[in-house]
Design a protein around this motif. Sequence first.
Motif, PDB file in Angstrom:
ATOM      1  N   ILE A 103     -22.295  13.152  -1.264  1.00  0.00           N
ATOM      2  CA  ILE A 103     -22.847  12.542  -2.485  1.00  0.00           C
ATOM      3  C   ILE A 103     -21.768  12.438  -3.560  1.00  0.00           C
ATOM      4  O   ILE A 103     -21.716  11.455  -4.309  1.00  0.00           O
ATOM      5  CB  ILE A 103     -24.101  13.318  -2.938  1.00  0.00           C
ATOM      6  N   GLN A 104     -20.870  13.426  -3.569  1.00  0.00           N
ATOM      7  CA  GLN A 104     -19.758  13.345  -4.524  1.00  0.00           C
ATOM      8  C   GLN A 104     -18.849  12.156  -4.207  1.00  0.00           C
ATOM      9  O   GLN A 104     -18.369  11.465  -5.092  1.00  0.00           O
ATOM     10  CB  GLN A 104     -18.936  14.630  -4.493  1.00  0.00           C
ATOM     11  N   ALA A 105     -18.626  11.932  -2.898  1.00  0.00           N
ATOM     12  CA  ALA A 105     -17.723  10.854  -2.485  1.00  0.00           C
ATOM     13  C   ALA A 105     -18.346   9.483  -2.757  1.00  0.00           C
ATOM     14  O   ALA A 105     -17.664   8.555  -3.205  1.00  0.00           O
ATOM     15  CB  ALA A 105     -17.396  11.003  -1.003  1.00  0.00           C
TER      16      ALA A 105
ATOM     17  N   THR B  74     -23.370  17.844   2.626  1.00  0.00           N
ATOM     18  CA  THR B  74     -24.272  16.927   1.897  1.00  0.00           C
ATOM     19  C   THR B  74     -23.742  16.711   0.475  1.00  0.00           C
ATOM     20  O   THR B  74     -23.687  15.582  -0.028  1.00  0.00           O
ATOM     21  CB  THR B  74     -25.698  17.520   1.854  1.00  0.00           C
ATOM     22  N   LYS B  75     -23.325  17.808  -0.143  1.00  0.00           N
ATOM     23  CA  LYS B  75     -22.797  17.719  -1.514  1.00  0.00           C
ATOM     24  C   LYS B  75     -21.520  16.876  -1.555  1.00  0.00           C
ATOM     25  O   LYS B  75     -21.368  15.998  -2.418  1.00  0.00           O
ATOM     26  CB  LYS B  75     -22.508  19.134  -2.026  1.00  0.00           C
ATOM     27  N   ASN B  76     -20.641  17.119  -0.579  1.00  0.00           N
ATOM     28  CA  ASN B  76     -19.395  16.341  -0.520  1.00  0.00           C
ATOM     29  C   ASN B  76     -19.675  14.856  -0.355  1.00  0.00           C
ATOM     30  O   ASN B  76     -19.030  14.003  -0.980  1.00  0.00           O
ATOM     31  CB  ASN B  76     -18.519  16.812   0.652  1.00  0.00           C
TER      32      ASN B  76
ATOM     33  N   GLN C 231     -22.940  22.022   1.992  1.00  0.00           N
ATOM     34  CA  GLN C 231     -21.649  21.602   1.449  1.00  0.00           C
ATOM     35  C   GLN C 231     -21.313  20.176   1.895  1.00  0.00           C
ATOM     36  O   GLN C 231     -20.829  19.371   1.105  1.00  0.00           O
ATOM     37  CB  GLN C 231     -20.544  22.594   1.861  1.00  0.00           C
TER      38      GLN C 231
ATOM     39  N   ILE D 296     -29.434  18.580  -5.527  1.00  0.00           N
ATOM     40  CA  ILE D 296     -28.270  17.785  -5.935  1.00  0.00           C
ATOM     41  C   ILE D 296     -28.723  16.621  -6.837  1.00  0.00           C
ATOM     42  O   ILE D 296     -28.108  16.341  -7.870  1.00  0.00           O
ATOM     43  CB  ILE D 296     -27.508  17.257  -4.687  1.00  0.00           C
ATOM     44  N   CYS D 297     -29.802  15.972  -6.437  1.00  0.00           N
ATOM     45  CA  CYS D 297     -30.301  14.844  -7.239  1.00  0.00           C
ATOM     46  C   CYS D 297     -30.780  15.323  -8.614  1.00  0.00           C
ATOM     47  O   CYS D 297     -30.544  14.650  -9.625  1.00  0.00           O
ATOM     48  CB  CYS D 297     -31.426  14.125  -6.501  1.00  0.00           C
TER      49      CYS D 297
ATOM     50  N   ASP E 164     -29.689  17.942 -10.289  1.00  0.00           N
ATOM     51  CA  ASP E 164     -28.487  18.282 -11.070  1.00  0.00           C
ATOM     52  C   ASP E 164     -27.851  17.060 -11.698  1.00  0.00           C
ATOM     53  O   ASP E 164     -27.331  17.102 -12.804  1.00  0.00           O
ATOM     54  CB  ASP E 164     -27.417  18.875 -10.120  1.00  0.00           C
ATOM     55  N   GLN E 165     -27.848  15.961 -10.916  1.00  0.00           N
ATOM     56  CA  GLN E 165     -27.110  14.768 -11.356  1.00  0.00           C
ATOM     57  C   GLN E 165     -28.048  13.647 -11.842  1.00  0.00           C
ATOM     58  O   GLN E 165     -27.609  12.517 -12.042  1.00  0.00           O
ATOM     59  CB  GLN E 165     -26.231  14.257 -10.201  1.00  0.00           C
TER      60      GLN E 165
ATOM     61  N   HIS F 162     -21.181   8.810  -4.710  1.00  0.00           N
ATOM     62  CA  HIS F 162     -21.674   8.715  -6.081  1.00  0.00           C
ATOM     63  C   HIS F 162     -22.794   7.662  -6.183  1.00  0.00           C
ATOM     64  O   HIS F 162     -22.698   6.676  -6.944  1.00  0.00           O
ATOM     65  CB  HIS F 162     -20.494   8.346  -7.006  1.00  0.00           C
TER      66      HIS F 162
END
Length: 291
Positions: A58-60, A54-56, A52, A99-100, A102-103, A62
């Motif tokens: 990358i979201q922050a 790590t995901k946060n 979580q 994550i990579c 997905d995006q 971008h």
Amino acid sequence: MQKLLITGASGFLGWHICQLAQSNWDVYGTYYSHPLDIPGVKMVKVDLTNYQDTKNLIQAIHPSSIIHAAAQSQPNYCQLNPQLSRSINVTATCHLADICADQSIPFAFTSTDLVFDGLNPPYRHTDPVSPVNIYGEQKVEAEQEILARYPQATICRMPLMFGNNTPIAHSFIQPFIHTLKAGQVLNLFSDEIRTPVNGITAAQGILLALAKVQGIIHLGGRERISRYEFGKLLVEIFQLPGEQLKSCLQQDVKMAAPRPKDVSLDSSPAFELGYQPLSLREQLKSLLTPS
Ligand SMILES: NC(=O)C1=CN([C@@H]2O[C@H](COP(=O)(O)OP(=O)(O)OC[C@H]3O[C@@H](n4cnc5c(N)ncnc54)[C@H](OP(=O)(O)O)[C@@H]3O)[C@@H](O)[C@H]2O)C=CC1
Ligand SMILES: Cc1cn([C@H]2C[C@H](O)[C@@H](COP(=O)(O)OP(=O)(O)O[C@H]3O[C@@H](C)C(=O)[C@@H](O)[C@H]3O)O2)c(=O)[nH]c1=O
């Protein structure tokens, strides 16, 4: 400028990538247990074993691209702590790859020459892997997971790397230099052969391969050299007292993790792509006048 996120920026390789990437990227770097300021780089603390977090992160941020240089990189430690080391070397790598994928973020992973058993060198990137220690096994598992989850990712198999001290990390040459300067005996293996490069050259290779290469690429140097011969080169170029430099065999030193004999990488596809490591002599000389 586009954003590049470099994991393991407090480590030896990550720090070198940060230095080089700054001219073309807006660079973000991560650390975990060693807080570090790198001028021009936005540094963020993260435990990459936590999905979580790590995901946060990358979201922050971008980021446009990610280079994953965070790892537990000591083979002896991995051998003695297989679960702890697997969490960063394999599990965290899977998180990032997911994550990579997905995006659709271009993703470069730093693997190792230690995926091979050292019996059939030099190794092409298509040769079958056969690690002889747990660190190598973890890197193989990480590579296979990445290829399954995100086939467009770049897997850079790194050779042995050397360089000056970074603010936090050092390479294998610093203990060698310290031992010789202290007038103590330095026993170096004459039967362990590698294709080393310095940190900046390694960083150049990864930045070149990022997003250009899908799958595995070898980023070794051009010269195959034993640790003992490397030590002799170090003595010559750093003008160190060399009387106490002795040659020995791997079997003479007890190590938790077995090491392969000759994991020289054949990196010709990278050379064709524009990766141009200088001679080892020149790379070592460049350490005397850091820019
Ligand atoms: N050094 C070499 O000769 C070779 C290295 N490689 C590979 O190249 C890459 C870079 O190696 P190198 O620079 O030497 O490694 P270092 O040991 O110098 O650096 C490791 C980095 O990983 C970070 N890290 C460790 N655990 C975590 C965690 N749980 N969460 C977030 N970050 C973490 C460390 O952060 P912190 O210190 O802040 O805790 C540090 O920045 C690795 O993938 C390694 O396997 C491959 C071949 C040879
Ligand atoms: C090379 C060498 C090592 N040693 C000892 C020193 C040290 O305690 C131990 C391991 O040495 P090194 O740390 O230099 O080598 P090693 O741990 O094998 O380094 C590896 O690190 C990981 C990250 C990689 O992926 C590899 O490519 C490689 O860089 O063996 C000797 O006594 N003599 C020698 O000639």
